[in-house]
Design an enzyme around this catalytic site. Structure first.
Site, mmCIF file in Angstrom:
data_model
loop_
_atom_site.group_PDB
_atom_site.id
_atom_site.type_symbol
_atom_site.label_atom_id
_atom_site.label_comp_id
_atom_site.label_asym_id
_atom_site.label_seq_id
_atom_site.Cartn_x
_atom_site.Cartn_y
_atom_site.Cartn_z
ATOM 1 C CD GLU A 1 -2.493 1.448 2.601
ATOM 2 O OE1 GLU A 1 -3.651 1.875 2.617
ATOM 3 O OE2 GLU A 1 -1.825 1.207 3.636
ATOM 4 C CD1 TRP B 1 -6.260 1.173 0.059
ATOM 5 C CD2 TRP B 1 -7.919 2.642 0.334
ATOM 6 N NE1 TRP B 1 -5.764 2.224 0.786
ATOM 7 C CE2 TRP B 1 -6.761 3.137 0.971
ATOM 8 C CE3 TRP B 1 -9.087 3.398 0.381
ATOM 9 C CZ2 TRP B 1 -6.739 4.366 1.640
ATOM 10 C CZ3 TRP B 1 -9.073 4.612 1.046
ATOM 11 C CH2 TRP B 1 -7.912 5.089 1.654
ATOM 12 C CE1 TYR C 1 -3.985 9.007 4.068
ATOM 13 C CE2 TYR C 1 -5.526 7.555 2.939
ATOM 14 C CZ TYR C 1 -5.105 8.211 4.086
ATOM 15 O OH TYR C 1 -5.822 8.069 5.241
ATOM 16 C CB CYS D 1 -7.162 8.356 8.713
ATOM 17 S SG CYS D 1 -8.884 7.995 8.300
ATOM 18 N NE ARG E 1 -9.446 12.601 8.611
ATOM 19 C CZ ARG E 1 -10.559 11.889 8.741
ATOM 20 N NH1 ARG E 1 -11.312 12.015 9.811
ATOM 21 N NH2 ARG E 1 -10.924 11.048 7.787
ATOM 22 C CG ASP F 1 -10.264 0.742 13.288
ATOM 23 O OD1 ASP F 1 -10.068 0.223 14.402
ATOM 24 O OD2 ASP F 1 -10.799 0.124 12.346
#
Length: 322
Positions: free
Chosen positions: A79, A101, A143, A204, A224, A227
């Site tokens: 990734e 994803w 990203y 995130c 920010r 999980d």
């Protein structure tokens, strides 16, 4: 509330045990036992705390690779390498067997077409049909697009604006680390306010900052939203890996990696995973070896990384909240 789970000073741990993973487990326990219950965007519900910090020393090849469950570090690495290409379509990941994803494009396809196709069938079509993937596999400017091709606009003589040359933040950080190591501007930013509504998921892990001291490269990630059960083990690995790659490319030794979280949460439907993981104790000290130094930060391949002494406990699974 009294804890039902072992702590660093519990039986099975030596006095003063300072295994670096213990701070991750302590954060998980604090959220689960003391976090505020909240209704979140997904509707699943979370327990959440606001503001958390973890620190890891990367000297000697050490990495924040969680051992109390198996973390598929090659998936996380693929990734990261995908981010560095600037790609935003899931098809290159799917063709490598990476499915982290898949849920977001699948949900959009079902929502917009009304075709309640099973996710496995959807992913098969993404892999087999490039045109279908072009229509339905894109995540928007997430990203990697922001990292290596942050959009700019230029003012034309007729008073209109047109797209300018994108900014490669990663390449700029490599150059600034080499040529101006004392700078306080070694930053990679993903939070492009103007494009958030076009992203399948706003970033995130949004802000990376780097710091050079005594010949060592230190790194910091601000997240920010996190999980902790499913996402954070991947985030820790990926951010530390990026720091290791940058250190190699700039001739620096890896120093400290600092993770900071804003809304740090556990999903209520992850109770089984959380309780099993909190009943486990960290073990071993996994290390990362970089087997090759490519010419560029953008030229790494999965074969360039080897993990040594990783003997995790068994995998733990839970549903992803989309």
């Amino acid at each position: 509330m009294a804890s039902a789970f072992p702590r660093s000073d519990s039986p099975g741990s030596s006095p003063g045990d300072t295994h670096p993973e213990q701070q991750y487990l302590d954060l998980m326990r604090r959220i689960w036992e003391q976090g505020s219950e909240r209704i979140d965007r997904t509707g699943v519900g979370t327990r959440s705390v606001f503001g958390a910090t973890l620190r890891f020393d990367l000297a000697g090849g050490a990495m924040p690779l969680i051992t109390t469950k198996r973390v598929y570090w090659k998936t996380a690495t693929r990734e990261l390498l995908w981010f560095l290409t600037g790609e935003t379509n899931i098809r290159p990941l799917v063709l490598q067997g990476v499915h982290i994803w898949d849920d977001w494009p699948h949900a959009r396809y079902v929502r917009e077409t009304g075709d309640d196709i099973a996710i496995a069938e959807f992913v098969e079509r993404i892999a087999a049909d490039e045109a279908f993937a072009g229509n339905w596999g894109d995540l928007g400017p997430v990203y990697g697009k922001q990292w290596v091709d942050w959009p700019t606009w230029r003012y034309r003589a007729d008073g209109l604006y047109e797209p300018g040359e994108g900014i490669n933040q990663v390449a700029a950080v490599v150059e600034s680390l080499r040529n101006n190591p004392g700078s306080r501007r070694h930053i990679i930013e993903g939070w492009n306010v103007a494009e958030l509504d076009r992203m399948a998921l706003p970033p995130c892990h949004k802000t990376y900052q780097f710091h050079v001291a005594d010949g060592k490269l230190n790194g910091l990630l601000y997240q920010r939203s996190c999980d902790v059960a499913l996402g954070l083990p991947f985030n820790l690995w990926s951010a530390a890996l990026l720091q290791r790659m940058l250190a190699q490319q700039t001739g620096l030794e890896p120093g400290e990696f600092v993770w900071m979280g804003g809304d740090v949460h556990l999903y209520l439907n992850h109770a089984d995973l959380i309780e099993q993981q909190l009943a486990r104790a960290p073990q071993g000290a996994p290390r990362l070896e970089l087997l090759r130094q490519p010419d560029s930060i953008f030229d790494y391949a999965i074969e360039d990384f080897a993990v040594i002494d990783y003997t995790p406990l068994g995998p733990l699974k839970a549903p992803v909240a989309v």
